[in-house]
Design a protein around this motif. Sequence first.
Motif, PDB file in Angstrom:
ATOM      1  N   ASP A  62       0.701  -1.160   0.045  1.00  0.00           N
ATOM      2  CA  ASP A  62      -0.105   0.032   0.077  1.00  0.00           C
ATOM      3  C   ASP A  62       1.079   1.151   0.098  1.00  0.00           C
ATOM      4  OD1 ASP A  62      -1.943   1.868   0.658  1.00  0.00           O
ATOM      5  OD2 ASP A  62      -1.988   1.558   2.562  1.00  0.00           O
ATOM      6  N   ALA A  63       1.947   1.162   0.980  1.00  0.00           N
ATOM      7  CA  ALA A  63       2.522   2.714   0.980  1.00  0.00           C
ATOM      8  C   ALA A  63       3.620   2.860  -0.196  1.00  0.00           C
ATOM      9  CB  ALA A  63       3.267   2.334   2.391  1.00  0.00           C
ATOM     10  N   LEU A  64       4.100   1.811  -0.692  1.00  0.00           N
ATOM     11  CA  LEU A  64       5.159   1.836  -1.532  1.00  0.00           C
ATOM     12  C   LEU A  64       4.245   2.098  -2.815  1.00  0.00           C
ATOM     13  CD1 LEU A  64       7.704   1.999  -3.005  1.00  0.00           C
ATOM     14  CD2 LEU A  64       7.702  -0.712  -3.029  1.00  0.00           C
ATOM     15  N   GLY A  65       3.166   1.437  -3.050  1.00  0.00           N
ATOM     16  CA  GLY A  65       2.395   1.654  -4.148  1.00  0.00           C
ATOM     17  C   GLY A  65       1.875   2.868  -4.347  1.00  0.00           C
ATOM     18  N   SER A  66       1.791   3.465  -3.157  1.00  0.00           N
ATOM     19  CA  SER A  66       0.978   5.042  -3.274  1.00  0.00           C
ATOM     20  C   SER A  66       2.204   6.040  -3.507  1.00  0.00           C
ATOM     21  CB  SER A  66       0.447   5.207  -1.797  1.00  0.00           C
ATOM     22  OG  SER A  66       1.447   5.458  -0.798  1.00  0.00           O
ATOM     23  N   GLN A  67       3.120   5.590  -3.750  1.00  0.00           N
ATOM     24  CA  GLN A  67       4.550   6.561  -4.049  1.00  0.00           C
ATOM     25  C   GLN A  67       4.283   6.882  -5.369  1.00  0.00           C
ATOM     26  OE1 GLN A  67       6.008   8.197  -1.258  1.00  0.00           O
ATOM     27  NE2 GLN A  67       4.384   6.929  -0.447  1.00  0.00           N
ATOM     28  N   PHE A  68       3.781   5.896  -6.077  1.00  0.00           N
ATOM     29  CA  PHE A  68       4.011   6.378  -7.383  1.00  0.00           C
ATOM     30  C   PHE A  68       2.770   6.963  -8.103  1.00  0.00           C
ATOM     31  CE2 PHE A  68       6.457   2.210  -6.635  1.00  0.00           C
ATOM     32  CZ  PHE A  68       7.751   2.612  -7.000  1.00  0.00           C
ATOM     33  N   PHE A  69       2.123   7.427  -7.346  1.00  0.00           N
ATOM     34  CA  PHE A  69       1.022   8.538  -7.831  1.00  0.00           C
ATOM     35  C   PHE A  69       1.709   9.695  -7.938  1.00  0.00           C
ATOM     36  CE2 PHE A  69      -2.112   5.310  -5.995  1.00  0.00           C
ATOM     37  CZ  PHE A  69      -2.602   4.862  -7.373  1.00  0.00           C
ATOM     38  N   VAL A  70       3.025   9.939  -7.345  1.00  0.00           N
ATOM     39  CA  VAL A  70       3.936  11.110  -7.075  1.00  0.00           C
ATOM     40  C   VAL A  70       4.333  11.200  -8.400  1.00  0.00           C
ATOM     41  CG1 VAL A  70       5.390  12.506  -5.833  1.00  0.00           C
ATOM     42  CG2 VAL A  70       3.665  11.009  -4.836  1.00  0.00           C
ATOM     43  N   PRO A  71       4.381  12.384  -9.210  1.00  0.00           N
ATOM     44  CA  PRO A  71       5.288  12.404 -10.379  1.00  0.00           C
ATOM     45  C   PRO A  71       6.753  12.576 -10.285  1.00  0.00           C
ATOM     46  CG  PRO A  71       3.329  14.105 -10.445  1.00  0.00           C
ATOM     47  CD  PRO A  71       3.271  13.561  -9.292  1.00  0.00           C
ATOM     48  N   ALA A  72       7.135  12.796  -9.296  1.00  0.00           N
ATOM     49  CA  ALA A  72       8.513  13.107  -9.159  1.00  0.00           C
ATOM     50  C   ALA A  72       9.065  11.440  -8.764  1.00  0.00           C
ATOM     51  CB  ALA A  72       9.097  13.888  -7.771  1.00  0.00           C
ATOM     52  N   ASN A  73       8.366  10.797  -8.681  1.00  0.00           N
ATOM     53  CA  ASN A  73       8.715   9.201  -8.323  1.00  0.00           C
ATOM     54  C   ASN A  73       8.545   8.332  -9.647  1.00  0.00           C
ATOM     55  OD1 ASN A  73       9.563   9.633  -5.844  1.00  0.00           O
ATOM     56  ND2 ASN A  73       7.465   9.005  -4.787  1.00  0.00           N
ATOM     57  N   ARG A  74       8.345   9.221 -10.826  1.00  0.00           N
ATOM     58  CA  ARG A  74       7.940   8.426 -11.920  1.00  0.00           C
ATOM     59  C   ARG A  74       9.215   7.489 -12.639  1.00  0.00           C
ATOM     60  NH1 ARG A  74       3.703   5.765 -14.559  1.00  0.00           N
ATOM     61  NH2 ARG A  74       4.911   4.575 -15.948  1.00  0.00           N
ATOM     62  N   ALA A  75      10.354   8.289 -12.504  1.00  0.00           N
ATOM     63  CA  ALA A  75      11.616   7.686 -12.955  1.00  0.00           C
ATOM     64  C   ALA A  75      12.018   6.498 -12.145  1.00  0.00           C
ATOM     65  CB  ALA A  75      12.810   8.839 -13.030  1.00  0.00           C
ATOM     66  N   ALA A  76      11.617   6.580 -10.776  1.00  0.00           N
ATOM     67  CA  ALA A  76      12.038   5.336 -10.088  1.00  0.00           C
ATOM     68  C   ALA A  76      11.004   4.141 -10.315  1.00  0.00           C
ATOM     69  CB  ALA A  76      12.024   5.737  -8.470  1.00  0.00           C
ATOM     70  N   GLY A 136      12.009   7.099   1.276  1.00  0.00           N
ATOM     71  CA  GLY A 136      11.095   7.210   2.077  1.00  0.00           C
ATOM     72  C   GLY A 136      11.100   8.357   3.083  1.00  0.00           C
ATOM     73  N   PRO A 137      10.449   8.403   3.942  1.00  0.00           N
ATOM     74  CA  PRO A 137       9.307   7.177   4.482  1.00  0.00           C
ATOM     75  C   PRO A 137       8.275   7.247   3.562  1.00  0.00           C
ATOM     76  CG  PRO A 137       9.155   9.342   5.842  1.00  0.00           C
ATOM     77  CD  PRO A 137      10.500   9.597   4.989  1.00  0.00           C
ATOM     78  N   TRP A 138       7.657   5.947   3.411  1.00  0.00           N
ATOM     79  CA  TRP A 138       6.532   5.919   2.686  1.00  0.00           C
ATOM     80  C   TRP A 138       5.259   5.714   3.573  1.00  0.00           C
ATOM     81  CZ3 TRP A 138       9.021   0.751   0.975  1.00  0.00           C
ATOM     82  CH2 TRP A 138      10.231   1.006   0.146  1.00  0.00           C
ATOM     83  N   ALA A 139       4.231   6.653   3.346  1.00  0.00           N
ATOM     84  CA  ALA A 139       3.212   6.781   4.301  1.00  0.00           C
ATOM     85  C   ALA A 139       1.955   5.692   3.614  1.00  0.00           C
ATOM     86  CB  ALA A 139       2.401   8.137   4.361  1.00  0.00           C
ATOM     87  N   TRP A 140       1.156   4.974   4.553  1.00  0.00           N
ATOM     88  CA  TRP A 140       0.257   4.086   4.213  1.00  0.00           C
ATOM     89  C   TRP A 140      -1.072   4.897   4.019  1.00  0.00           C
ATOM     90  CZ3 TRP A 140      -2.386   4.407   8.509  1.00  0.00           C
ATOM     91  CH2 TRP A 140      -1.735   4.227   9.625  1.00  0.00           C
ATOM     92  N   THR A 141      -2.057   4.286   3.391  1.00  0.00           N
ATOM     93  CA  THR A 141      -3.350   5.053   3.140  1.00  0.00           C
ATOM     94  C   THR A 141      -4.420   4.092   3.984  1.00  0.00           C
ATOM     95  OG1 THR A 141      -4.067   3.340   1.126  1.00  0.00           O
ATOM     96  CG2 THR A 141      -2.438   5.105   0.811  1.00  0.00           C
ATOM     97  N   ASP A 142      -5.762   4.440   3.664  1.00  0.00           N
ATOM     98  CA  ASP A 142      -6.945   3.778   4.225  1.00  0.00           C
ATOM     99  C   ASP A 142      -6.731   2.256   4.129  1.00  0.00           C
ATOM    100  OD1 ASP A 142      -7.216   4.224   1.284  1.00  0.00           O
ATOM    101  OD2 ASP A 142      -9.365   4.035   1.447  1.00  0.00           O
ATOM    102  N   ASP A 143      -6.168   1.679   2.901  1.00  0.00           N
ATOM    103  CA  ASP A 143      -6.127   0.266   2.815  1.00  0.00           C
ATOM    104  C   ASP A 143      -5.470  -0.411   4.274  1.00  0.00           C
ATOM    105  OD1 ASP A 143      -5.834   1.522   0.310  1.00  0.00           O
ATOM    106  OD2 ASP A 143      -5.550  -0.055  -0.582  1.00  0.00           O
ATOM    107  N   THR A 144      -4.230   0.181   4.654  1.00  0.00           N
ATOM    108  CA  THR A 144      -3.737  -0.451   5.883  1.00  0.00           C
ATOM    109  C   THR A 144      -4.499   0.271   7.291  1.00  0.00           C
ATOM    110  OG1 THR A 144      -1.474  -0.096   4.779  1.00  0.00           O
ATOM    111  CG2 THR A 144      -1.462  -0.168   7.112  1.00  0.00           C
ATOM    112  N   GLU A 145      -4.989   1.296   7.137  1.00  0.00           N
ATOM    113  CA  GLU A 145      -5.740   1.852   8.406  1.00  0.00           C
ATOM    114  C   GLU A 145      -6.941   0.670   8.588  1.00  0.00           C
ATOM    115  OE1 GLU A 145      -5.993   5.954   9.915  1.00  0.00           O
ATOM    116  OE2 GLU A 145      -8.001   5.802   8.880  1.00  0.00           O
ATOM    117  N   MET A 146      -7.695   0.436   7.515  1.00  0.00           N
ATOM    118  CA  MET A 146      -8.657  -0.586   7.933  1.00  0.00           C
ATOM    119  C   MET A 146      -8.232  -1.865   8.112  1.00  0.00           C
ATOM    120  SD  MET A 146     -11.654   0.891   5.274  1.00  0.00           S
ATOM    121  CE  MET A 146     -13.095   0.566   6.338  1.00  0.00           C
TER     122      MET A 146
END
Length: 283
Positions: A16-30, A39-49
């Motif tokens: 969840d957290a790593l996957g969400s990083q690839f919505f950030v345009p600056a991370n596209r090359a990575a 990092g740090p990679w923040a998680w989303t509602d997927d993890t909270e639930m």
Amino acid sequence: MTDPMLASLLGLMVGDALGSQFFVPANRAAFDAQALPPGPWAWTDDTEMAASLHLILNRYGKVDQDALAASFAERHDFDRGYGPGTNRLLRLVREGGDWRTLARESFDGQGSWGNGAAMRVAPLGARFAADPAEAARQAALSAEVTHPHPEAVAGAVAVAVAAALARSGPRPGPFLDGVLAHVPAGKVRDGIAEARHLLTVSDPSVAASVLGNGRQVAAHDTVPFTMWAAARHLGDYEAAFWTTAAAGGDIDTTCAIVGGIVGSPPAAWLAECEPPPAWALTP
């Protein structure tokens, strides 16, 4: 890691957290280089639930629907990326509303068929690894709290059974056959059956063009592809993650599902991730 439910939760969280990083345009090359963004990679509602589900299972040994609804509502953080329907549902539950009524307000009384129940359920499957039928039953109970539509329930059942079966390391075909044995008829099941036929395909973009990649945020557009990706890479978290992410779409959710099924993320990846909420690890 000896606790399969915790291993699954951490696998879900990192996906969840790593996957969400690839919505950030600056991370596209990575992303294009299959490299890790900083990092740090923040998680989303997927993890909270998923964390609430982990808590309730540790506390009760099963899904207590009222306790799960209360935990979802109490822990609900609007800034974690919840969908508008779930945001409203959890706010109203927190204000004293009845989840049984609120969860069925959409789709003419059937409730949401979104992928929210599937995205959080893998740790439950890991807990009931010795009894996939019970994993299916408990997954259905967990789904009904927020996503009672039959397709959403089927998606949660599929992911939970997959997480249960994955612990024994089956081959891809028998793995999906085992999942299909517990999933009721409908769009989700049809999609998983198609995923079974696509196991010889190696290109995730080709598989996603047939199965979906979560772009519609619906269970039937999300779960079949995650079954394909997990089946092809059981036991290899890194390969499972990059295969899933390469399909695009709802990357944080598809990677959370596959990460939770495969479990036990690499220690170096876990170190870059925001830690799980402390409250989820307290019985």
